[in-house]
Scaffold this motif. Structure first.
Motif, PDB file in Angstrom:
ATOM      1  N   PRO A  85      31.614  38.223  45.703  1.00 31.81           N
ATOM      2  CA  PRO A  85      32.472  36.680  45.559  1.00 31.81           C
ATOM      3  C   PRO A  85      31.850  36.211  44.474  1.00 31.81           C
ATOM      4  CG  PRO A  85      31.039  36.406  47.425  1.00 31.81           C
ATOM      5  CD  PRO A  85      30.722  38.033  47.114  1.00 31.81           C
ATOM      6  N   LEU A  86      30.908  36.327  43.821  1.00 35.88           N
ATOM      7  CA  LEU A  86      30.449  35.668  42.593  1.00 35.88           C
ATOM      8  C   LEU A  86      30.101  36.900  41.699  1.00 35.88           C
ATOM      9  CD1 LEU A  86      29.481  32.924  41.416  1.00 35.88           C
ATOM     10  CD2 LEU A  86      27.305  33.390  42.351  1.00 35.88           C
ATOM     11  N   HIS A  87      30.263  36.657  40.572  1.00 36.69           N
ATOM     12  CA  HIS A  87      29.712  37.588  39.550  1.00 36.69           C
ATOM     13  C   HIS A  87      29.336  36.886  38.246  1.00 36.69           C
ATOM     14  CE1 HIS A  87      33.901  37.509  38.030  1.00 36.69           C
ATOM     15  NE2 HIS A  87      33.356  37.630  36.709  1.00 36.69           N
ATOM     16  N   ILE A  88      28.250  37.477  37.380  1.00 40.97           N
ATOM     17  CA  ILE A  88      27.707  36.923  36.319  1.00 40.97           C
ATOM     18  C   ILE A  88      28.745  37.431  35.016  1.00 40.97           C
ATOM     19  CG2 ILE A  88      25.759  36.960  34.827  1.00 40.97           C
ATOM     20  CD1 ILE A  88      24.253  37.610  37.106  1.00 40.97           C
ATOM     21  N   GLY A 107      22.072  50.915  30.893  1.00 44.59           N
ATOM     22  CA  GLY A 107      22.439  51.537  32.139  1.00 44.59           C
ATOM     23  C   GLY A 107      23.783  50.697  32.817  1.00 44.59           C
ATOM     24  N   ALA A 108      24.201  49.763  32.112  1.00 47.10           N
ATOM     25  CA  ALA A 108      25.506  49.304  32.559  1.00 47.10           C
ATOM     26  C   ALA A 108      26.426  50.415  32.622  1.00 47.10           C
ATOM     27  CB  ALA A 108      25.801  48.150  31.782  1.00 47.10           C
ATOM     28  N   LYS A 109      27.417  50.228  33.637  1.00 44.30           N
ATOM     29  CA  LYS A 109      28.651  51.021  33.836  1.00 44.30           C
ATOM     30  C   LYS A 109      29.957  50.448  33.601  1.00 44.30           C
ATOM     31  CE  LYS A 109      25.987  54.994  34.861  1.00 44.30           C
ATOM     32  NZ  LYS A 109      25.105  55.310  33.800  1.00 44.30           N
ATOM     33  N   PRO A 110      31.062  51.048  33.048  1.00 46.31           N
ATOM     34  CA  PRO A 110      32.336  50.367  33.297  1.00 46.31           C
ATOM     35  C   PRO A 110      32.973  50.269  34.577  1.00 46.31           C
ATOM     36  CG  PRO A 110      32.316  52.125  31.235  1.00 46.31           C
ATOM     37  CD  PRO A 110      31.040  52.284  32.419  1.00 46.31           C
ATOM     38  N   TRP A 128      37.841  40.921  27.605  1.00 49.53           N
ATOM     39  CA  TRP A 128      36.493  41.218  28.423  1.00 49.53           C
ATOM     40  C   TRP A 128      36.425  42.557  28.783  1.00 49.53           C
ATOM     41  CZ3 TRP A 128      40.295  38.048  30.502  1.00 49.53           C
ATOM     42  CH2 TRP A 128      40.817  38.579  31.853  1.00 49.53           C
ATOM     43  N   HIS A 129      35.189  42.929  28.990  1.00 51.47           N
ATOM     44  CA  HIS A 129      34.834  44.178  29.557  1.00 51.47           C
ATOM     45  C   HIS A 129      34.169  44.113  31.032  1.00 51.47           C
ATOM     46  CE1 HIS A 129      35.598  46.552  26.240  1.00 51.47           C
ATOM     47  NE2 HIS A 129      34.912  45.554  25.486  1.00 51.47           N
ATOM     48  N   VAL A 130      34.642  44.603  32.093  1.00 59.08           N
ATOM     49  CA  VAL A 130      33.909  44.578  33.305  1.00 59.08           C
ATOM     50  C   VAL A 130      32.920  45.887  33.420  1.00 59.08           C
ATOM     51  CG1 VAL A 130      34.513  44.629  35.702  1.00 59.08           C
ATOM     52  CG2 VAL A 130      36.182  43.644  34.237  1.00 59.08           C
ATOM     53  N   LEU A 131      31.927  45.363  33.931  1.00 59.58           N
ATOM     54  CA  LEU A 131      30.561  46.417  34.007  1.00 59.58           C
ATOM     55  C   LEU A 131      30.059  46.054  35.153  1.00 59.58           C
ATOM     56  CD1 LEU A 131      29.278  45.641  30.396  1.00 59.58           C
ATOM     57  CD2 LEU A 131      30.723  47.636  30.813  1.00 59.58           C
ATOM     58  N   ASN A 187      26.496  45.998  40.936  1.00 59.18           N
ATOM     59  CA  ASN A 187      27.021  44.492  40.905  1.00 59.18           C
ATOM     60  C   ASN A 187      27.913  44.273  39.607  1.00 59.18           C
ATOM     61  OD1 ASN A 187      25.563  43.754  43.059  1.00 59.18           O
ATOM     62  ND2 ASN A 187      23.680  44.297  42.138  1.00 59.18           N
ATOM     63  N   GLU A 188      29.147  43.805  39.862  1.00 58.80           N
ATOM     64  CA  GLU A 188      29.857  43.597  38.645  1.00 58.80           C
ATOM     65  C   GLU A 188      29.560  42.490  37.889  1.00 58.80           C
ATOM     66  OE1 GLU A 188      31.352  43.330  41.899  1.00 58.80           O
ATOM     67  OE2 GLU A 188      32.227  45.402  41.987  1.00 58.80           O
ATOM     68  N   PHE A 189      29.711  42.393  36.571  1.00 55.74           N
ATOM     69  CA  PHE A 189      29.467  41.317  35.744  1.00 55.74           C
ATOM     70  C   PHE A 189      30.488  41.736  34.315  1.00 55.74           C
ATOM     71  CE2 PHE A 189      26.335  44.620  33.796  1.00 55.74           C
ATOM     72  CZ  PHE A 189      26.342  44.177  32.705  1.00 55.74           C
ATOM     73  N   CYS A 190      30.911  40.657  33.603  1.00 53.70           N
ATOM     74  CA  CYS A 190      31.611  40.643  32.507  1.00 53.70           C
ATOM     75  C   CYS A 190      31.137  40.376  31.290  1.00 53.70           C
ATOM     76  CB  CYS A 190      32.923  39.680  32.769  1.00 53.70           C
ATOM     77  SG  CYS A 190      34.136  40.284  34.260  1.00 53.70           S
ATOM     78  N   LEU A 191      31.334  41.264  30.174  1.00 52.65           N
ATOM     79  CA  LEU A 191      31.042  40.837  29.043  1.00 52.65           C
ATOM     80  C   LEU A 191      32.332  40.305  28.267  1.00 52.65           C
ATOM     81  CD1 LEU A 191      29.301  41.018  26.483  1.00 52.65           C
ATOM     82  CD2 LEU A 191      30.061  43.265  25.952  1.00 52.65           C
ATOM     83  N   LEU A 192      32.252  39.139  27.674  1.00 49.44           N
ATOM     84  CA  LEU A 192      32.908  38.080  27.244  1.00 49.44           C
ATOM     85  C   LEU A 192      33.018  38.375  25.887  1.00 49.44           C
ATOM     86  CD1 LEU A 192      32.989  34.939  29.252  1.00 49.44           C
ATOM     87  CD2 LEU A 192      34.092  36.794  30.058  1.00 49.44           C
ATOM     88  N   HIS A 193      34.323  37.795  25.197  1.00 49.07           N
ATOM     89  CA  HIS A 193      34.645  38.223  23.922  1.00 49.07           C
ATOM     90  C   HIS A 193      33.854  37.424  22.982  1.00 49.07           C
ATOM     91  CE1 HIS A 193      36.593  39.771  20.153  1.00 49.07           C
ATOM     92  NE2 HIS A 193      37.024  38.214  20.142  1.00 49.07           N
TER      93      HIS A 193
END
Length: 127
Positions: free
Chosen positions: A69-72, A92-95, A106-109, A115-121
């Motif tokens: 419910p919360l991601h970084i 070691g992150a995966k798409p 952004w990219h969801v990894l 555990n999902e996290f996003c790389l923002l632009h």
């Protein structure tokens, strides 16, 4: 008076592995270990209570059901988004596909435990 986030706690199967991963992603260092196997990582110069929250990787055996419910969200500080994406994948992150349209900036990894996290632009200034 207001509060601020001082630490984020993430239950995980392998605190050692995730502490190593997130330390590399964020430029954090190990700040301490608890008897229960938890590992706290944080900024090397400030530690706990500084301007950035620390991250506590806590051992947990409960299986996760579905999306967290919360991601970084993270932003690069010293390179563009494409170069940072390559660095995170090499660590070691995966798409992950969570229903993106393909037009997002952004990219969801996922980290090594999924555990999902996003790389923002946007590139942020380092602290």
């Amino acid at each position: 008076m207001a509060c601020r986030i001082s630490e984020l706690v993430l239950d995980c199967a392998d605190p050692e592995r995730l502490a190593a991963f997130w330390s590399e992603v964020l430029g954090y260092v190990e700040l301490g270990r608890e008897d229960d196997g938890s590992i706290e990582i944080g900024p090397p110069d400030a530690g706990f209570g500084g301007p950035q929250p620390t991250l506590v990787l806590s051992p947990g055996s409960e299986p996760r059901a579905g999306k967290l419910p919360l991601h970084i969200d993270v932003n690069a500080t010293d390179r563009d988004q494409d170069a940072e994406l390559e660095r995170l994948l090499a660590l070691g992150a995966k798409p992950v596909d969570v229903g993106q349209t393909g037009t997002e900036n952004w990219h969801v990894l996922a980290d090594p435990e999924g555990n999902e996290f996003c790389l923002l632009h946007a590139r942020l200034r380092p602290l």
